[in-house]
Every structure is written in C-alpha cells, then in structure tokens.
Design a protein around this motif. Structure first.
Motif, PDB file in Angstrom:
ATOM      1  N   SER A 176       0.817  -1.216   0.000  1.00  0.00           N
ATOM      2  CA  SER A 176       0.000   0.000   0.000  1.00  0.00           C
ATOM      3  C   SER A 176       0.846   1.258   0.000  1.00  0.00           C
ATOM      4  O   SER A 176       0.504   2.246  -0.655  1.00  0.00           O
ATOM      5  CB  SER A 176      -0.859   0.073   1.262  1.00  0.00           C
ATOM      6  N   PHE A 177       1.912   1.223   0.783  1.00  0.00           N
ATOM      7  CA  PHE A 177       2.702   2.445   0.966  1.00  0.00           C
ATOM      8  C   PHE A 177       3.424   2.815  -0.327  1.00  0.00           C
ATOM      9  O   PHE A 177       3.613   3.989  -0.622  1.00  0.00           O
ATOM     10  CB  PHE A 177       3.700   2.264   2.110  1.00  0.00           C
ATOM     11  N   ALA A 178       3.825   1.805  -1.094  1.00  0.00           N
ATOM     12  CA  ALA A 178       4.498   2.067  -2.365  1.00  0.00           C
ATOM     13  C   ALA A 178       3.495   2.473  -3.438  1.00  0.00           C
ATOM     14  O   ALA A 178       3.786   3.322  -4.274  1.00  0.00           O
ATOM     15  CB  ALA A 178       5.273   0.828  -2.810  1.00  0.00           C
ATOM     16  N   LEU A 179       2.303   1.876  -3.416  1.00  0.00           N
ATOM     17  CA  LEU A 179       1.356   2.052  -4.523  1.00  0.00           C
ATOM     18  C   LEU A 179       0.412   3.233  -4.346  1.00  0.00           C
ATOM     19  O   LEU A 179       0.006   3.854  -5.332  1.00  0.00           O
ATOM     20  CB  LEU A 179       0.507   0.783  -4.685  1.00  0.00           C
ATOM     21  N   GLY A 180      -0.001   3.520  -3.117  1.00  0.00           N
ATOM     22  CA  GLY A 180      -1.089   4.478  -2.903  1.00  0.00           C
ATOM     23  C   GLY A 180      -2.432   3.777  -3.100  1.00  0.00           C
ATOM     24  O   GLY A 180      -2.493   2.653  -3.603  1.00  0.00           O
TER      25      GLY A 180
ATOM     26  N   LYS B 247       3.360  12.359   0.538  1.00  0.00           N
ATOM     27  CA  LYS B 247       2.159  11.698   0.017  1.00  0.00           C
ATOM     28  C   LYS B 247       2.486  10.235  -0.270  1.00  0.00           C
ATOM     29  O   LYS B 247       3.356   9.937  -1.108  1.00  0.00           O
ATOM     30  CB  LYS B 247       1.686  12.395  -1.249  1.00  0.00           C
ATOM     31  N   MET B 248       1.785   9.345   0.422  1.00  0.00           N
ATOM     32  CA  MET B 248       2.116   7.926   0.347  1.00  0.00           C
ATOM     33  C   MET B 248       1.731   7.347  -1.008  1.00  0.00           C
ATOM     34  O   MET B 248       0.568   7.356  -1.363  1.00  0.00           O
ATOM     35  CB  MET B 248       1.409   7.185   1.482  1.00  0.00           C
ATOM     36  N   GLY B 249       2.742   6.874  -1.741  1.00  0.00           N
ATOM     37  CA  GLY B 249       2.506   6.338  -3.079  1.00  0.00           C
ATOM     38  C   GLY B 249       2.960   7.294  -4.166  1.00  0.00           C
ATOM     39  O   GLY B 249       2.886   6.974  -5.352  1.00  0.00           O
ATOM     40  N   SER B 250       3.454   8.488  -3.771  1.00  0.00           N
ATOM     41  CA  SER B 250       3.786   9.496  -4.790  1.00  0.00           C
ATOM     42  C   SER B 250       5.011   9.106  -5.615  1.00  0.00           C
ATOM     43  O   SER B 250       5.239   9.680  -6.676  1.00  0.00           O
ATOM     44  CB  SER B 250       3.973  10.876  -4.160  1.00  0.00           C
ATOM     45  N   GLN B 251       5.791   8.115  -5.135  1.00  0.00           N
ATOM     46  CA  GLN B 251       6.953   7.726  -5.938  1.00  0.00           C
ATOM     47  C   GLN B 251       6.620   6.631  -6.954  1.00  0.00           C
ATOM     48  O   GLN B 251       7.434   6.285  -7.802  1.00  0.00           O
ATOM     49  CB  GLN B 251       8.088   7.258  -5.021  1.00  0.00           C
ATOM     50  N   TYR B 252       5.410   6.084  -6.842  1.00  0.00           N
ATOM     51  CA  TYR B 252       5.024   5.030  -7.782  1.00  0.00           C
ATOM     52  C   TYR B 252       4.865   5.656  -9.166  1.00  0.00           C
ATOM     53  O   TYR B 252       4.230   6.707  -9.310  1.00  0.00           O
ATOM     54  CB  TYR B 252       3.713   4.378  -7.308  1.00  0.00           C
TER      55      TYR B 252
ATOM     56  N   ILE C 218      10.382  -4.418   9.549  1.00  0.00           N
ATOM     57  CA  ILE C 218       9.785  -3.992   8.284  1.00  0.00           C
ATOM     58  C   ILE C 218      10.903  -3.686   7.300  1.00  0.00           C
ATOM     59  O   ILE C 218      11.827  -2.934   7.606  1.00  0.00           O
ATOM     60  CB  ILE C 218       8.923  -2.715   8.486  1.00  0.00           C
ATOM     61  N   LYS C 219      10.766  -4.260   6.108  1.00  0.00           N
ATOM     62  CA  LYS C 219      11.816  -4.135   5.116  1.00  0.00           C
ATOM     63  C   LYS C 219      12.091  -2.683   4.727  1.00  0.00           C
ATOM     64  O   LYS C 219      13.231  -2.273   4.551  1.00  0.00           O
ATOM     65  CB  LYS C 219      11.358  -4.904   3.896  1.00  0.00           C
ATOM     66  N   SER C 220      11.033  -1.903   4.592  1.00  0.00           N
ATOM     67  CA  SER C 220      11.250  -0.523   4.152  1.00  0.00           C
ATOM     68  C   SER C 220      12.090   0.258   5.154  1.00  0.00           C
ATOM     69  O   SER C 220      12.668   1.267   4.814  1.00  0.00           O
ATOM     70  CB  SER C 220       9.920   0.182   3.883  1.00  0.00           C
TER      71      SER C 220
END
Ligand SMILES: NC(=O)c1ccc[n+]([C@@H]2O[C@H](COP(=O)([O-])OP(=O)(O)OC[C@H]3O[C@@H](n4cnc5c(N)ncnc54)[C@H](OP(=O)(O)O)[C@@H]3O)[C@@H](O)[C@H]2O)c1
Length: 340
Positions: A80-84, A260-265, A334-336
C-alpha cells in the motif's frame, strides 16, 4: 506432487513467516515474488526447503503472468505504501484476474479492515492502506468460488512494530515510556508467526476456509496492557502515555508527515489528489484504534474461532514479549526500514 504456492510480497515482513510456515510442509513448493533475488532475505528464503524465487514486480503485468505460471495456490500482499490507494485497488483486482487466468485453485488476499465503513463513513477514520485493501476485499466478495476459490486474511498492526515504529523510550531514571496517540483505545496487534500459521490453515483447509474473511489478532491491547506486560517480562519500570497524534508524528513518524504515500510510484503523479499524506493516514489510523477498545468498538476479532484454527497461537502481548525476549531495544522487522 507438491502444490506450488506463489507468495506475492514473500520477501517482506509479512511474507517471510508465511514462506517459512509453508516450506515446513513438503506438500507445498513455495515461489516467492521479489524484485530483488540477490537480497539477503531472498538468499535466506532460498535456503529453506522447497522454496524458489520468481524475479519481478507485483505491479508489472508481464512479471505477474510469468510468476503465476504453473501456480496452484497464491497468497498476495501488495504494498500500500508504495502504490497508494488507487493503484493498490487496481493491482489488487488485476492480480486476482491473472490468478484466475493462470489456473490458480485457491487464492488468499491479504487485507486490512474496512475502516471507513465501520466508522459510519467518518473521514477521521479514513486510512489509505486500509481503504485500498478493503475495497479489493469487497470486490472479491462478488466473485464465486469457481473457477478459483478465494479467502481473505485480514491483519492489523504487527506486534513486531514494538521493536521499531512503536518502541518505547527509556528515561534517565530507567523508566520505559510507551507513547501512543491511543487514549483509552486498544490495538488488536498481529503476531507475524501466527499470520504464517493462519495462511497454512487456510490452504490446508479449503473446505472450511474458502469464502471466509479470517481476521487475525493476538488480543485487543490497551496502552496500559503493553506497559504492564513489559514490566512483568523485563522487571523494568514502564508506563503508557497517551500523546496527541501531532506529537507522535513529530517524535516517531513512519515517514515525513507531508509525504504523500505512493507518490513515488510511476503510475501516480507527485501531487496526485488520490493520495494521503503520512500525517493524514496515520492520524486517522490512531483514530481507528482509539475507537476499538475491549473488542467491543469498531474493530472486533472472533478469538474463539482463532483458538480453534490456530491452536497454540500467541494470545497476549505478555506472551509475545516472553517468546521474543523483548527488551524495548530496536530490532529491524519492516523491510522498508531495514533496506533488506
Ligand atoms: N506494518 C504493519 O504493521 C502492517 C500490518 C498489516 C498490513 N501491512 C501491509 O503490509 C504491506 C507491506 O508489506 P510488509 O509489511 O511485508 O512490508 P515490508 O517488510 O516493508 O516489505 C515490503 C514488501 O512490498 C514489496 N514491494 C513491492 N513493490 C514495492 C515498492 N515499490 N517499494 C517497496 N516495497 C515494495 C516488497 O517486495 P520486494 O521483495 O520486491 O522488495 C516486499 O515484499 C503494506 O501494504 C501494509 O499495508 C502492514
């Protein structure tokens, strides 16, 4: 012949104990989808019996189709955190389609609670990672159990986060302080080893688990319960302090509050209006748990069911602290956070 299980997210904190649990049973051959087959985690998983690696990205159609070839069973935890929110909903539905087309017989979606609906559509309980995953759950419920059986595993905050994001601080006088914006609410923490055992039960028992949404947690733990378990296990003084979410976000944020969570996707724009900031997402996350005290609030768990299907599960924060010899010192889970 062993059935092949694809674990999407298998090299992450949630996936690792699932791979471990399944690989302990020779009736399963486990395939882990990861973007980085050379990571330390991938190497450790490969050293387990009946484990192989599929290299690829869980948000890449071609990688997914390749990874799903010859797969009988699947467990899917998207990030979720990567995708948004929007991309998690898309990929959550799309991976299900690809699994059906690939001939998967039983599919497990790793979900989180439908916080917005449970709160009566209160924006104060709108949590991005819960929204993406729970909307996929609701969509899956419209699907029949043929040609592919499906189950949902709904988790929640890992208790292992007491090692990192939720760890206490030690005062000069030796007292450990657990500071959460929890008020008199409770967190139904989830123990990762028991997630592995729950997934194994679902796959071992399709005649009962197909169509179920299995909601897993240890117990509904208040802040005081966490602090008193710590003292009971370590013999050291501890207390719980409820703090405003703004203070928690300042002192121990899960990321920069305005990020913004997912903004790097790559599928999202940096100022994408569908994304929540860390501050919005995690303030609302705490609101949800403030309203979940005593297994009578917004989030509820059927503990009698869990006792039956996961006998020997960890049943209290204290039992978990004893099991892992908890000290309050930092350990990476957590991996991140750890980069592995
Ligand atoms: N933290 C909690 O308490 C908690 C509780 C319940 C649910 N969750 C959910 O679990 C998910 C995260 O999984 P996790 O807890 O296993 O976290 P993690 O240890 O940080 O692992 C991240 C996982 O996401 C995958 N991933 C795919 N695309 C990624 C990207 N662009 N950037 C980073 N990782 C990417 C990673 O795959 P690779 O192997 O390719 O790196 C890895 O499997 C989130 O959706 C979160 O909502 C978390």
């Amino acid at each position: 012949m062993a059935q092949t299980v694809l674990v999407v997210g298998g090299a992450g904190a949630q996936g690792i104990p699932i791979v471990q649990a399944l690989s302990s049973d020779p009736k399963y051959a486990v395939r882990v989808l990861t973007r980085n087959p050379d990571s330390e985690t991938a190497k450790e998983l490969l050293a387990l019996p009946n484990v192989s690696i599929a290299t690829g990205d869980a948000s890449n159609e071609a990688d997914l189709r390749k990874a799903f070839q010859g797969v009988d069973l699947a467990f899917v935890n998207t990030n979720s955190f990567a995708l948004g929110i929007r991309a998690e909903i898309y990929w959550g539905m799309r991976i299900f389609d690809i699994a059906v087309q690939s001939g998967v017989k039983h599919y497990i979606w790793s979900a989180l609670e439908d916080a917005l609906t449970l709160s009566g559509y209160d924006e104060a309980c709108r949590v991005g990672h819960y929204e993406g995953k729970s909307r996929v759950t609701e969509w899956m419920k419209s699907k029949p159990q043929t040609p592919m059986k499906w189950s949902v595993l709904t988790t929640g905050p890992y208790i292992e986060m007491l090692h990192e994001l939720l760890r206490p601080t030690k005062l000069d006088d030796g007292t450990w302080v657990f500071q959460f914006p929890l008020k008199d609410g409770a967190v139904p923490f989830v123990h990762l080893d028991d997630v592995g055992r729950a997934v194994k039960w679902i796959l071992d028992t399709p005649e009962e688990s197909a169509g179920l949404n299995v909601k897993i947690s240890i117990e509904h733990a208040s802040g005081e319960q966490v602090a008193s378990a710590f003292t009971a296990v370590t013999g050291q003084p501890a207390r719980y302090e409820s703090v405003p979410a703004t203070q928690w976000l300042k002192d121990s944020p899960p990321g920069p509050p305005s990020y913004k969570m997912g903004s790097q996707y790559e599928g999202n724009t940096p100022d994408d209006p569908t994304l929540l900031t860390v501050e919005q997402n995690f303030s609302n996350w705490w609101n949800l748990y403030q309203r979940s005290a005593g297994n009578t609030g917004l989030l509820k768990t059927d503990y009698a069911f869990l006792d039956r299907v996961i006998p020997g599960r960890v049943k209290s924060v204290r039992e978990w602290m004893e099991k892992v010899q908890y000290t309050g010192e930092r350990r990476f889970v957590i991996k991140s956070y750890s980069g592995n």
